[in-house]
Design a protein around this motif. Structure first.
Motif, PDB file in Angstrom:
ATOM      1  N   TRP A  89      15.049  71.992  15.716  1.00  0.00           N
ATOM      2  CA  TRP A  89      14.361  70.824  14.837  1.00  0.00           C
ATOM      3  C   TRP A  89      15.284  70.594  13.748  1.00  0.00           C
ATOM      4  O   TRP A  89      15.887  71.057  12.979  1.00  0.00           O
ATOM      5  CB  TRP A  89      12.935  71.616  13.741  1.00  0.00           C
ATOM      6  CG  TRP A  89      11.932  71.394  15.285  1.00  0.00           C
ATOM      7  CD1 TRP A  89      12.305  73.052  15.380  1.00  0.00           C
ATOM      8  CD2 TRP A  89      11.239  70.861  15.419  1.00  0.00           C
ATOM      9  NE1 TRP A  89      10.976  73.326  16.599  1.00  0.00           N
ATOM     10  CE2 TRP A  89      10.314  71.810  16.832  1.00  0.00           C
ATOM     11  CE3 TRP A  89      10.543  69.640  15.932  1.00  0.00           C
ATOM     12  CZ2 TRP A  89       9.112  71.463  17.599  1.00  0.00           C
ATOM     13  CZ3 TRP A  89       9.618  69.098  16.834  1.00  0.00           C
ATOM     14  CH2 TRP A  89       9.213  70.139  17.279  1.00  0.00           C
ATOM     15  N   SER A  90      14.796  69.453  13.272  1.00  0.00           N
ATOM     16  CA  SER A  90      15.961  68.586  12.054  1.00  0.00           C
ATOM     17  C   SER A  90      14.949  67.764  11.326  1.00  0.00           C
ATOM     18  O   SER A  90      14.107  66.864  11.572  1.00  0.00           O
ATOM     19  CB  SER A  90      16.447  67.921  11.674  1.00  0.00           C
ATOM     20  OG  SER A  90      16.559  66.992  13.917  1.00  0.00           O
ATOM     21  N   ARG A 128      13.573  66.677  22.718  1.00  0.00           N
ATOM     22  CA  ARG A 128      12.565  65.992  22.259  1.00  0.00           C
ATOM     23  C   ARG A 128      12.285  64.756  22.051  1.00  0.00           C
ATOM     24  O   ARG A 128      11.659  65.321  20.547  1.00  0.00           O
ATOM     25  CB  ARG A 128      11.230  66.922  22.978  1.00  0.00           C
ATOM     26  CG  ARG A 128      10.967  66.557  23.980  1.00  0.00           C
ATOM     27  CD  ARG A 128       9.719  67.728  24.357  1.00  0.00           C
ATOM     28  NE  ARG A 128       8.219  67.010  24.950  1.00  0.00           N
ATOM     29  CZ  ARG A 128       6.937  67.749  24.577  1.00  0.00           C
ATOM     30  NH1 ARG A 128       7.141  68.913  24.941  1.00  0.00           N
ATOM     31  NH2 ARG A 128       5.871  66.731  24.913  1.00  0.00           N
ATOM     32  N   PRO A 129      13.002  63.965  21.544  1.00  0.00           N
ATOM     33  CA  PRO A 129      12.755  63.044  20.294  1.00  0.00           C
ATOM     34  C   PRO A 129      11.108  62.208  20.379  1.00  0.00           C
ATOM     35  O   PRO A 129      11.326  61.954  19.261  1.00  0.00           O
ATOM     36  CB  PRO A 129      14.234  61.981  20.532  1.00  0.00           C
ATOM     37  CG  PRO A 129      14.084  62.655  21.914  1.00  0.00           C
ATOM     38  CD  PRO A 129      13.876  63.583  22.701  1.00  0.00           C
ATOM     39  N   THR A 130      10.621  62.281  20.993  1.00  0.00           N
ATOM     40  CA  THR A 130       9.496  61.474  20.508  1.00  0.00           C
ATOM     41  C   THR A 130       8.238  62.362  20.033  1.00  0.00           C
ATOM     42  O   THR A 130       7.011  62.269  20.302  1.00  0.00           O
ATOM     43  CB  THR A 130       8.742  61.072  22.605  1.00  0.00           C
ATOM     44  OG1 THR A 130       8.587  62.007  23.191  1.00  0.00           O
ATOM     45  CG2 THR A 130       9.644  60.067  22.632  1.00  0.00           C
ATOM     46  N   THR A 163      11.569  66.563  14.419  1.00  0.00           N
ATOM     47  CA  THR A 163      11.983  66.017  14.789  1.00  0.00           C
ATOM     48  C   THR A 163      12.631  67.070  15.733  1.00  0.00           C
ATOM     49  O   THR A 163      13.823  67.642  15.013  1.00  0.00           O
ATOM     50  CB  THR A 163      11.999  64.571  15.121  1.00  0.00           C
ATOM     51  OG1 THR A 163      13.404  63.999  15.078  1.00  0.00           O
ATOM     52  CG2 THR A 163      11.026  63.835  15.425  1.00  0.00           C
ATOM     53  N   ASN A 164      12.619  66.919  17.220  1.00  0.00           N
ATOM     54  CA  ASN A 164      12.944  67.431  17.966  1.00  0.00           C
ATOM     55  C   ASN A 164      14.411  66.980  19.058  1.00  0.00           C
ATOM     56  O   ASN A 164      14.263  65.988  19.529  1.00  0.00           O
ATOM     57  CB  ASN A 164      12.277  68.465  18.700  1.00  0.00           C
ATOM     58  CG  ASN A 164      13.065  69.977  19.680  1.00  0.00           C
ATOM     59  OD1 ASN A 164      14.325  69.383  20.340  1.00  0.00           O
ATOM     60  ND2 ASN A 164      12.614  70.727  20.283  1.00  0.00           N
ATOM     61  N   PRO A 165      15.813  67.338  18.977  1.00  0.00           N
ATOM     62  CA  PRO A 165      16.643  65.739  19.189  1.00  0.00           C
ATOM     63  C   PRO A 165      16.591  66.882  20.846  1.00  0.00           C
ATOM     64  O   PRO A 165      16.345  65.916  21.696  1.00  0.00           O
ATOM     65  CB  PRO A 165      17.818  66.787  18.479  1.00  0.00           C
ATOM     66  CG  PRO A 165      17.873  67.350  17.421  1.00  0.00           C
ATOM     67  CD  PRO A 165      16.638  68.218  17.341  1.00  0.00           C
ATOM     68  N   GLU A 175      13.810  65.209   9.484  1.00  0.00           N
ATOM     69  CA  GLU A 175      13.779  63.177   9.531  1.00  0.00           C
ATOM     70  C   GLU A 175      13.561  62.646   7.833  1.00  0.00           C
ATOM     71  O   GLU A 175      13.682  61.312   7.942  1.00  0.00           O
ATOM     72  CB  GLU A 175      13.012  62.296  10.391  1.00  0.00           C
ATOM     73  CG  GLU A 175      13.014  62.798  12.445  1.00  0.00           C
ATOM     74  CD  GLU A 175      14.632  62.668  12.313  1.00  0.00           C
ATOM     75  OE1 GLU A 175      15.722  61.623  12.236  1.00  0.00           O
ATOM     76  OE2 GLU A 175      15.481  63.773  12.862  1.00  0.00           O
TER      77      GLU A 175
END
Length: 86
Positions: free
Chosen positions: A55-56, A33-35, A29-31, A58
């Protein structure tokens, strides 16, 4: 077919549908843009165009948890973006 049968298979496994075991993919996910999710093949890392600092990871997601149209794109391209909650 063996002699003396009426055309019906003698073995149930000859008529059963073959199912594949679910495949595992990495979920990022992209903090900012969390959706927005990015799925890639397990262990493949981020595609060249994705800035790793944006990106992190999850966790993992199984192929049977991904919508069929999204899964088809993922299998074809090796990655796919998906807007979550849509």
């Amino acid at each position: 077919m063996s002699a003396g049968t009426s055309g019906i298979f003698d073995h149930a496994d000859e008529t059963e549908e073959v199912t594949m075991a679910p495949e595992c993919f990495d979920l990022y996910t992209n903090p900012a843009r969390p959706t927005l999710a990015l799925y890639v093949r397990k262990g493949a890392g981020l595609p060249d165009f994705a800035d790793p600092s944006s990106w992190s990871i999850e966790g993992e997601i199984w192929s049977n948890e991904i919508p069929p149209d999204v899964l088809k794109t993922l299998e074809t391209n090796g990655h796919v973006f998906q807007e979550l909650g849509v």
